[in-house]
Write a protein that holds these residues in place. Structure first.
Motif, PDB file in Angstrom:
ATOM      1  N   MET A  70       0.828  -1.197   0.000  1.00 41.67           N
ATOM      2  CA  MET A  70       0.000   0.000   0.000  1.00 41.67           C
ATOM      3  C   MET A  70       0.869   1.256   0.000  1.00 41.67           C
ATOM      4  SD  MET A  70      -3.110   0.881   2.616  1.00 41.67           S
ATOM      5  CE  MET A  70      -3.813  -0.730   2.311  1.00 41.67           C
ATOM      6  N   GLY A  71       0.564   2.170  -0.903  1.00 41.53           N
ATOM      7  CA  GLY A  71       1.299   3.423  -0.990  1.00 41.53           C
ATOM      8  C   GLY A  71       2.574   3.358  -1.791  1.00 41.53           C
ATOM      9  N   ALA A  72       2.930   2.171  -2.307  1.00 47.96           N
ATOM     10  CA  ALA A  72       4.185   2.017  -3.049  1.00 47.96           C
ATOM     11  C   ALA A  72       4.003   2.399  -4.513  1.00 47.96           C
ATOM     12  CB  ALA A  72       4.683   0.582  -2.937  1.00 47.96           C
ATOM     13  N   GLU A  73       4.887   3.225  -5.003  1.00 44.30           N
ATOM     14  CA  GLU A  73       4.868   3.639  -6.401  1.00 44.30           C
ATOM     15  C   GLU A  73       6.273   3.579  -6.974  1.00 44.30           C
ATOM     16  OE1 GLU A  73       2.312   4.224  -8.229  1.00 44.30           O
ATOM     17  OE2 GLU A  73       0.757   4.250  -6.678  1.00 44.30           O
ATOM     18  N   VAL A  74       6.365   3.261  -8.263  1.00 42.24           N
ATOM     19  CA  VAL A  74       7.658   3.266  -8.953  1.00 42.24           C
ATOM     20  C   VAL A  74       7.938   4.704  -9.380  1.00 42.24           C
ATOM     21  CG1 VAL A  74       8.970   2.420 -10.929  1.00 42.24           C
ATOM     22  CG2 VAL A  74       7.375   0.889  -9.741  1.00 42.24           C
ATOM     23  N   THR A  75       8.966   5.299  -8.786  1.00 44.35           N
ATOM     24  CA  THR A  75       9.272   6.706  -9.076  1.00 44.35           C
ATOM     25  C   THR A  75      10.462   6.868 -10.016  1.00 44.35           C
ATOM     26  OG1 THR A  75      10.623   6.817  -7.054  1.00 44.35           O
ATOM     27  CG2 THR A  75       8.310   7.520  -6.888  1.00 44.35           C
ATOM     28  N   ALA A  76      11.190   5.786 -10.276  1.00 44.16           N
ATOM     29  CA  ALA A  76      12.293   5.835 -11.242  1.00 44.16           C
ATOM     30  C   ALA A  76      12.453   4.456 -11.854  1.00 44.16           C
ATOM     31  CB  ALA A  76      13.588   6.272 -10.565  1.00 44.16           C
ATOM     32  N   ASP A  77      12.718   4.433 -13.144  1.00 44.63           N
ATOM     33  CA  ASP A  77      12.843   3.161 -13.861  1.00 44.63           C
ATOM     34  C   ASP A  77      13.825   3.339 -15.018  1.00 44.63           C
ATOM     35  OD1 ASP A  77      12.564   0.750 -15.103  1.00 44.63           O
ATOM     36  OD2 ASP A  77      10.414   0.924 -15.503  1.00 44.63           O
ATOM     37  N   SER A  78      14.984   2.714 -14.880  1.00 44.23           N
ATOM     38  CA  SER A  78      15.978   2.772 -15.941  1.00 44.23           C
ATOM     39  C   SER A  78      16.424   1.358 -16.291  1.00 44.23           C
ATOM     40  CB  SER A  78      17.179   3.620 -15.510  1.00 44.23           C
ATOM     41  OG  SER A  78      17.837   3.012 -14.414  1.00 44.23           O
ATOM     42  N   MET A  79      17.379   1.225 -17.186  1.00 44.18           N
ATOM     43  CA  MET A  79      17.820  -0.094 -17.621  1.00 44.18           C
ATOM     44  C   MET A  79      18.432  -0.915 -16.488  1.00 44.18           C
ATOM     45  SD  MET A  79      19.390   0.488 -21.436  1.00 44.18           S
ATOM     46  CE  MET A  79      20.602   1.700 -20.875  1.00 44.18           C
ATOM     47  N   ASP A  80      19.095  -0.227 -15.546  1.00 46.10           N
ATOM     48  CA  ASP A  80      19.797  -0.967 -14.495  1.00 46.10           C
ATOM     49  C   ASP A  80      19.279  -0.671 -13.087  1.00 46.10           C
ATOM     50  OD1 ASP A  80      20.630   1.620 -14.252  1.00 46.10           O
ATOM     51  OD2 ASP A  80      22.760   1.128 -13.984  1.00 46.10           O
ATOM     52  N   ASN A  81      18.159   0.082 -12.984  1.00 44.43           N
ATOM     53  CA  ASN A  81      17.691   0.464 -11.650  1.00 44.43           C
ATOM     54  C   ASN A  81      16.180   0.702 -11.629  1.00 44.43           C
ATOM     55  OD1 ASN A  81      18.532   1.575  -8.814  1.00 44.43           O
ATOM     56  ND2 ASN A  81      17.115   3.096  -9.653  1.00 44.43           N
ATOM     57  N   ILE A  82      15.552   0.290 -10.523  1.00 39.25           N
ATOM     58  CA  ILE A  82      14.155   0.618 -10.241  1.00 39.25           C
ATOM     59  C   ILE A  82      14.110   1.250  -8.855  1.00 39.25           C
ATOM     60  CG2 ILE A  82      11.811  -0.261  -9.877  1.00 39.25           C
ATOM     61  CD1 ILE A  82      12.600  -2.716 -11.532  1.00 39.25           C
ATOM     62  N   THR A  83      13.378   2.344  -8.710  1.00 33.33           N
ATOM     63  CA  THR A  83      13.190   2.963  -7.404  1.00 33.33           C
ATOM     64  C   THR A  83      11.725   2.904  -7.024  1.00 33.33           C
ATOM     65  OG1 THR A  83      15.073   4.462  -7.675  1.00 33.33           O
ATOM     66  CG2 THR A  83      13.419   5.059  -6.025  1.00 33.33           C
ATOM     67  N   ILE A  84      11.463   2.290  -5.887  1.00 35.46           N
ATOM     68  CA  ILE A  84      10.102   2.202  -5.347  1.00 35.46           C
ATOM     69  C   ILE A  84      10.032   3.119  -4.132  1.00 35.46           C
ATOM     70  CG2 ILE A  84       8.400   0.707  -4.236  1.00 35.46           C
ATOM     71  CD1 ILE A  84       9.616  -1.615  -5.876  1.00 35.46           C
ATOM     72  N   GLN A  85       9.057   4.017  -4.127  1.00 37.18           N
ATOM     73  CA  GLN A  85       8.912   4.942  -3.013  1.00 37.18           C
ATOM     74  C   GLN A  85       7.540   4.766  -2.374  1.00 37.18           C
ATOM     75  OE1 GLN A  85       9.872   8.972  -3.970  1.00 37.18           O
ATOM     76  NE2 GLN A  85       9.577   9.728  -1.887  1.00 37.18           N
ATOM     77  N   VAL A  86       7.516   4.750  -1.034  1.00 36.41           N
ATOM     78  CA  VAL A  86       6.260   4.655  -0.293  1.00 36.41           C
ATOM     79  C   VAL A  86       5.784   6.074  -0.025  1.00 36.41           C
ATOM     80  CG1 VAL A  86       5.109   3.773   1.762  1.00 36.41           C
ATOM     81  CG2 VAL A  86       7.011   2.494   0.752  1.00 36.41           C
ATOM     82  N   LEU A  87       4.682   6.457  -0.644  1.00 38.19           N
ATOM     83  CA  LEU A  87       4.210   7.839  -0.600  1.00 38.19           C
ATOM     84  C   LEU A  87       3.123   8.056   0.449  1.00 38.19           C
ATOM     85  CD1 LEU A  87       4.024   8.442  -4.459  1.00 38.19           C
ATOM     86  CD2 LEU A  87       5.893   9.015  -2.890  1.00 38.19           C
ATOM     87  N   LEU A  88       2.711   6.986   1.130  1.00 39.81           N
ATOM     88  CA  LEU A  88       1.637   7.097   2.117  1.00 39.81           C
ATOM     89  C   LEU A  88       2.195   7.580   3.447  1.00 39.81           C
ATOM     90  CD1 LEU A  88      -1.421   6.452   2.332  1.00 39.81           C
ATOM     91  CD2 LEU A  88      -0.780   4.243   3.292  1.00 39.81           C
ATOM     92  N   ASN A  89       1.627   8.689   3.964  1.00 42.11           N
ATOM     93  CA  ASN A  89       2.044   9.218   5.253  1.00 42.11           C
ATOM     94  C   ASN A  89       1.492   8.348   6.378  1.00 42.11           C
ATOM     95  OD1 ASN A  89       1.661  11.050   7.755  1.00 42.11           O
ATOM     96  ND2 ASN A  89       2.993  12.268   6.437  1.00 42.11           N
ATOM     97  N   VAL A  90       2.255   8.196   7.451  1.00 41.94           N
ATOM     98  CA  VAL A  90       1.843   7.304   8.545  1.00 41.94           C
ATOM     99  C   VAL A  90       0.536   7.734   9.203  1.00 41.94           C
ATOM    100  CG1 VAL A  90       4.178   6.536   9.085  1.00 41.94           C
ATOM    101  CG2 VAL A  90       3.265   8.561  10.233  1.00 41.94           C
TER     102      VAL A  90
END
Length: 344
Positions: free
Chosen positions: A116-136
């Motif tokens: 819940m709250g996880a979104e892919v904020t960066a996606d390249s050939m050698d890297n994926i960044t998943i960021q949790v955007l939901l505030n506690v």
């Protein structure tokens, strides 16, 4: 600090008393000069000091290095573990070369589906960044638990209807719903872990005591297991097309509805912190467990397959009742002092 530190009460001006606060505590919370703290009197001799409000959650990031032998399932387990620990930014980086497109697809879709709250904020050939955007503070633990409970109850009801009607489409909907229950489970566990590390957030998350975190964790696990058993019942519809005798099926549905009512009572006792309600729920759940053992008595079965199917479903219903009883026991553990006060 847990062992206790002594401070002297000092006087400044004509009427103000001051006490210094431990430097380590200030540094751990990231407090700065002129930041405000709140003091709450607790009983006659204690005062609790906490940051007045920390709106911006501390950012925690981690990197998972993916080697040539790393599987998507293994990396996904690592992502879930970091999510549960309260990490906000999770990087998935190839040790060498590129990330395989199919690998990236599985990881991204699974993370969005389960966290819940996880979104892919960066996606390249050698890297994926998943960021949790939901505030506690956006969704309290109790509200998340209520949604998880509603989903689980619907799954069990629909699983038995699917079994009675041999409805494969409805059974598949039940099985798909298990992921949604897992999302709430992961979210609540994440919140509980954050609360343990940041006690000042307890009230914002809807908790009153730190030691309740473990009880909530076990309650969440029990509800998750109830959803798993509902999924198992639904899978019987897909794996074994032979229908169960209508009279037996109606009896199982009736007992299941009783269990769900007791589940409601157990959780209502949790939300109200009602020890007496918890005790009543435990008694009712144990009574249902005893009656379930007689579920199959007095019936004839058309085949060994039909007998196995009934036994399988009845066993799942019994285990669900046991989990409901466990929830009542946990709520009683949290509220037993209430009974002692009533008797005093």
């Amino acid at each position: 600090m847990r062992e206790g530190e002594t401070r002297k009460v000092q006087v400044t001006g004509k009427s103000s008393y001051i006490v210094s606060i431990p430097k380590r505590w200030v540094e751990e919370l990231g407090l700065k000069p002129k930041d405000e703290v709140m003091m709450v009197r607790q009983g006659i001799s204690s005062i609790q000091i906490m940051p007045k409000r920390i709106i911006k959650q501390q950012q925690r990031d981690a990197t998972i290095h993916v080697g040539s032998k790393s599987s998507a399932d293994s990396v996904l387990r690592d992502i879930i573990s970091l999510y549960l620990l309260g990490y906000n930014i999770i990087n998935i980086k190839a040790e060498q070369g590129r990330l395989i497109p199919e690998f990236k697809k599985v990881v991204k879709e699974s993370a969005r589906r389960l966290l819940m709250g996880a979104e892919v904020t960066a996606d390249s050939m050698d890297n994926i960044t998943i960021q949790v955007l939901l505030n506690v503070m956006e969704l309290s633990i109790d509200n998340a638990l209520k949604r998880m409970l509603l989903l689980t109850k619907s799954m069990l009801k629909e699983a038995l209807v699917a079994l009675k009607e041999a409805n494969a489409e409805l059974a598949r909907e039940v099985i798909a719903g298990d992921d949604e229950v897992d999302r709430f489970s992961f979210y609540i566990v994440r919140q509980l872990n954050i609360a343990v590390e940041n006690e000042y957030l307890l009230a914002d998350m809807g908790l009153s005591k730190l030691n309740h975190c473990l009880d909530y964790r076990l309650i969440v696990k029990s509800i998750e297991r109830i959803a798993d058993h509902a999924t198992s019942i639904a899978q019987q519809t897909l794996e074994n097309g032979e229908r169960i005798d209508e009279e037996i099926m109606n009896r199982m549905i009736s007992i299941s509805n009783e269990i769900l009512n007791v589940l409601d009572e157990s959780c209502l006792a949790l939300f109200k912190m009602d020890a007496h309600g918890a005790k009543d729920a435990i008694t009712k759940a144990k009574s249902i467990i005893e009656r379930e053992r007689d579920l199959m008595d007095g019936f004839r079965y058309s085949s060994d397959t039909a007998l196995y199917k009934v036994r399988f479903v009845a066993d799942n219903i019994r285990r669900i009742a046991e989990y409901v009883s466990d929830i009542g026991e946990l709520v009683l553990n949290m509220t037993i002092e209430q009974i002692l006060k009533d008797r005093a």
